[in-house]
Design an enzyme around this catalytic site. Structure first.
Site, PDB file in Angstrom:
ATOM      1  CE  LYS A 149      48.078  39.160  35.084  1.00  0.00           C
ATOM      2  NZ  LYS A 149      47.306  37.920  35.252  1.00  0.00           N
ATOM      3  NE  ARG A 152      36.605  37.780  36.120  1.00  0.00           N
ATOM      4  CZ  ARG A 152      36.826  36.521  36.480  1.00  0.00           C
ATOM      5  NH1 ARG A 152      35.964  35.919  37.267  1.00  0.00           N
ATOM      6  NH2 ARG A 152      37.880  35.860  36.058  1.00  0.00           N
TER       7      ARG A 152
HETATM    8  N1  BES Z   1      44.615  38.808  31.660  1.00  0.00           N
HETATM    9  C1  BES Z   1      44.410  37.759  32.594  1.00  0.00           C
HETATM   10  C2  BES Z   1      44.145  36.407  31.939  1.00  0.00           C
HETATM   11  C3  BES Z   1      45.291  35.799  31.173  1.00  0.00           C
HETATM   12  C4  BES Z   1      46.120  34.880  31.790  1.00  0.00           C
HETATM   13  C5  BES Z   1      45.503  36.109  29.841  1.00  0.00           C
HETATM   14  C6  BES Z   1      47.167  34.316  31.077  1.00  0.00           C
HETATM   15  C7  BES Z   1      46.547  35.538  29.127  1.00  0.00           C
HETATM   16  C8  BES Z   1      47.381  34.632  29.744  1.00  0.00           C
HETATM   17  C9  BES Z   1      43.230  38.083  33.512  1.00  0.00           C
HETATM   18  O1  BES Z   1      42.992  39.411  33.751  1.00  0.00           O
HETATM   19  C10 BES Z   1      43.528  37.427  34.814  1.00  0.00           C
HETATM   20  O2  BES Z   1      44.486  37.774  35.411  1.00  0.00           O
HETATM   21  N2  BES Z   1      42.680  36.482  35.207  1.00  0.00           N
HETATM   22  C11 BES Z   1      42.837  35.774  36.433  1.00  0.00           C
HETATM   23  C12 BES Z   1      41.467  35.619  37.038  1.00  0.00           C
HETATM   24  C13 BES Z   1      41.493  35.134  38.466  1.00  0.00           C
HETATM   25  C14 BES Z   1      42.098  36.179  39.382  1.00  0.00           C
HETATM   26  C15 BES Z   1      40.073  34.830  38.886  1.00  0.00           C
HETATM   27  C16 BES Z   1      43.458  34.416  36.140  1.00  0.00           C
HETATM   28  O3  BES Z   1      43.161  33.834  35.094  1.00  0.00           O
HETATM   29  O4  BES Z   1      44.278  33.966  36.932  1.00  0.00           O
HETATM   30 ZN    ZN Z   2      44.146  40.190  35.386  1.00  0.00          ZN
END
Ligand code: BES
Ligand code: ZN
Ligand code: ZN
Length: 481
Positions: free
Chosen positions: A276, A350
Site C-alpha cells: 500500500k 477475502r
Molecule cells: N483492508 C483493505 C480494505 C480497506 C481499505 C479498509 C481502506 C479500510 C480502508 C483490504 O484488505 C484491501 O486492501 N482491499 C483492496 C482490494 C483490492 C486489492 C481488490 C482495496 O480495497 O483496494
Molecule cells: Zn488489503
C-alpha cells in the site's frame, strides 16, 4: 459509571446539571417543563419568547440556578418533532456528558422523555449508550490523561412516573452492557499493531470466554494447516507473528437456532507485495475491526443472556512481506477444495474469510451466517463515509438487519449480488480469481465470498471498511476518538 433512576419532580432533582430537551415546533406548549418553568418564575418561557432558546437540533443553552434542586439547566434542542429518533437521544446524551466532563462535574441528570414517542426501556438504553459511547477516549498511551481528577461518575434519569422505574432500570442496564461491549471493540480497533498481534487478540478472546463462561477454541498454525485452510495460511505466512483462529460458542437456547458470525482479523495490512502507499497503510492496524466487532458482539450477547445460540469465528493474521510471503498470481487451495488465483496480495481479507466461512458451515451449521470485514476501499467510494455496506442472499435477513441498523444508529445500505458480477471472477488457471477487476469492487469481493457459501445458507456480508474508523461527527457518540 453509576446509573440511578430517580422518581422526582424535575425542579426537585438535586444535581450539578439537569439536561432538558425541547422540540423547535412545539415551543408554545412547554408540556413536561411547565411545572419547572413556574418554579423558575417563567424564566424558560421568557427565553423562548425572546428566541434565546429556539429548540433547533444541536442548540445548547446553559442556565445557572440558585435553587436547592438542579444547580444548572442544560437545555438541548431536539429539532423538529417529525425528525425525532432514539438516535437523537443518544446524541443529546453524548453531547451533555462531554460538556459535563469539560466543566469537570461528576454528575448529570437527564429527564426521562416520557412525553415523547419512545418507550422508557428504549429511552434509558439510548441515554446510557450515548453517555458511555460519547465519553469514549483511547488514552491508554497518554502519560497525562485529560481531566483525570474529576470524572463524570453518576448519571441520574429523572422520572415523574413511578410505574416506569423498572423499565428505565432494565433499559439502562442493557445500554451499559451494549456500550461497554462497543467500547471494548473500539479499544481493540484502536490498539496499534505492535501491541495487538493475532496471539494477543486471542488472549483477549480467552479473557471474554473466561468472564462470560463460554466455550473457546484457539487454533494455531499447525491446526489451521490440518484443517486445510490454504487461503488463510497463505496470508499469514509472510509474518513472524503466528496466526490464530478463534472459535467461540455461546449456548443460550440449546436445540434452537444458531447465529454464526465471522469477523476479519487482519491485525496489520501492509498490502503484502502489492504494498500500500504510505497514506493508505497508516491506519491499517484497524483491519481487524470485523473480528473486534465480532468479539464485542459475543461479549454483549453472552452478558445479555440472549435466548439464541451463537458461534463466532475470528481468523487472525498479519499481511506482511518476507521471503515466505505469498506473491501476486500465486494459486492457493482453500479449505473448500476450490483453487484460487490470487492476483493482488492486498485482497487478503477475502482469503481469511473464505476459509473461515467454510469452517463455520462445516462444523457448526449456523441457521444464519453473518460476516463482518473491513474488506474494500470501494465501499467508501460506493456509499461514502458513514454507512456500512450490506450484501445478502436473503431479503428477510437484510430487512431485519436494516431495521436493526436504524434502531441502533449504525446504518447499513444494500448493494446487489447480481449473477453477472460472477463473470469478473473467472480465472484461466484456477477455479476462481479473487480480485475481479477494478469495477464494482465491493460487490465482486462479496461475490467471491459467495463462492464459499453452501446452497440454502442464509448469509449477510457486511463491509465496514469506512465505519470501522468513522471520522465524521454525525452524532457525538459515533466518533471513535
Ligand atoms: N483492508 C483493505 C480494505 C480497506 C481499505 C479498509 C481502506 C479500510 C480502508 C483490504 O484488505 C484491501 O486492501 N482491499 C483492496 C482490494 C483490492 C486489492 C481488490 C482495496 O480495497 O483496494
Ligand atoms: Zn488489503
Ligand atoms: Zn485488509
Amino acid at each position: 459509571m453509576n446509573v440511578q433512576i430517580v422518581s422526582k419532580a424535575l425542579h426537585e432533582a438535586e444535581t450539578e446539571i439537569l439536561v432538558l430537551t425541547l422540540f423547535e415546533d412545539t415551543l408554545h406548549n412547554l408540556g413536561y417543563l411547565s411545572e419547572l418553568d413556574q418554579k423558575l418564575s417563567g424564566k424558560l418561557s421568557r427565553m423562548i419568547e425572546s428566541k434565546e432558546i429556539k429548540g433547533k437540533y444541536r442548540e445548547f443553552t446553559v442556565l445557572h440556578l440558585d435553587s436547592p434542586g438542579p444547580k444548572r439547566l442544560l437545555v438541548m434542542g431536539l429539532g423538529k418533532q417529525k425528525d425525532f429518533s432514539i438516535d437523537r437521544i443518544r446524541s443529546i446524551a453524548a453531547n451533555s456528558s462531554r460538556y459535563a466532563r469539560r466543566i469537570q462535574v461528576s454528575e448529570i441528570a437527564i429527564h426521562d422523555f416520557s412525553e415523547y414517542a419512545v418507550s422508557p426501556h428504549d429511552c434509558s438504553l439510548a441515554l446510557i449508550e450515548g453517555v458511555l459511547m460519547g465519553m469514549y477516549r483511547f488514552d491508554k498511551y497518554k502519560s497525562q490523561k485529560k481531566n483525570p481528577e474529576k470524572k463524570l461518575q453518576n448519571i441520574k434519569i429523572i422520572t415523574s412516573k413511578n410505574a416506569q422505574v423498572d423499565a428505565l432500570r432494565l433499559g439502562a442496564e442493557k445500554g451499559k452492557n451494549l456500550a461497554e461491549s462497543t467500547n471494548f471493540a473500539r479499544d481493540l480497533v484502536n490498539e496499534p499493531a505492535n501491541y495487538l498481534t493475532p496471539v494477543r487478540f486471542a488472549e483477549y478472546a480467552q479473557e471474554v470466554a473466561k468472564t462470560e463462561e463460554i466455550d473457546i477454541q484457539v487454533l494455531g498454525p499447525e491446526e489451521i494447516e490440518r484443517e486445510g485452510m490454504g487461503a488463510f495460511l497463505a496470508v499469514a505466512r509472510g509474518s513472524e507473528q503466528p496466526p490464530r483462529l478463534v472459535v467461540m460458542r455461546y449456548q443460550g437456547n440449546p436445540g434452537g437456532k444458531t447465529l454464526g458470525i465471522v469477523g476479519k482479523g487482519v491485525t496489520f495490512d501492509s498490502g503484502g507485495y502489492d504494498i500500500k502507499p504510505s497514506d493508505s497503510m497508516l491506519r491499517m492496524y484497524s483491519d481487524m475491526a470485523g473480528a473486534a466487532a465480532t468479539l464485542g458482539a459475543v461479549r454483549a450477547i453472552a452478558r445479555e443472556k440472549l435466548a439464541l445460540n451463537l458461534v463466532a469465528v475470528m481468523p487472525l493474521a498479519e499481511n506482511l512481506i518476507s521471503g515466505k510471503a505469498y506473491k501476486p498470481s500465486d494459486i492457493l487451495t482453500s479449505m473448500s477444495g476450490k483453487t484460487i488465483e490470487m492476483l493482488n496480495t492486498d485482497a487478503e481479507g477475502r482469503l481469511l474469510l473464505a476459509d473461515s466461512l467454510t469452517y463455520i458451515q462445516k462444523y457448526h451449521h449456523p441457521d444464519i451466517l453473518i460476516d463482518i470485514a473491513t474488506l474494500t476501499g470501494a465501499a467508501i467510494v460506493a456509499l461514502g463515509r458513514t454507512v456500512s455496506v450490506a450484501l445478502s442472499n436473503d431479503d428477510d435477513l437484510y430487512s431485519q438487519f436494516f431495521k436493526a441498523g436504524e434502531y441502533t444508529g449504525e446504518r447499513v445500505w444494500r448493494l446487489p449480488l447480481y449473477e453477472e458480477f460472477r463473470s469478473q471472477l473467472i480465472s484461466d488457471v484456477a477455479d476462481i480469481e479473487s480480485v475481479g477487476g477494478s469495477s464494482g469492487g465491493t460487490i465482486t469481493a462479496a461475490m467471491f465470498l459467495n463462492e464459499f457459501i453452501e446452497p440454502g445458507q442464509a448469509w449477510l456480508h457486511l463491509d465496514i471498511a469506512v465505519t470501522a474508523m468513522m471520522q465524521e461527527d454525525i452524532a457525538r457518540y459515533v466518533k471513535s476518538a
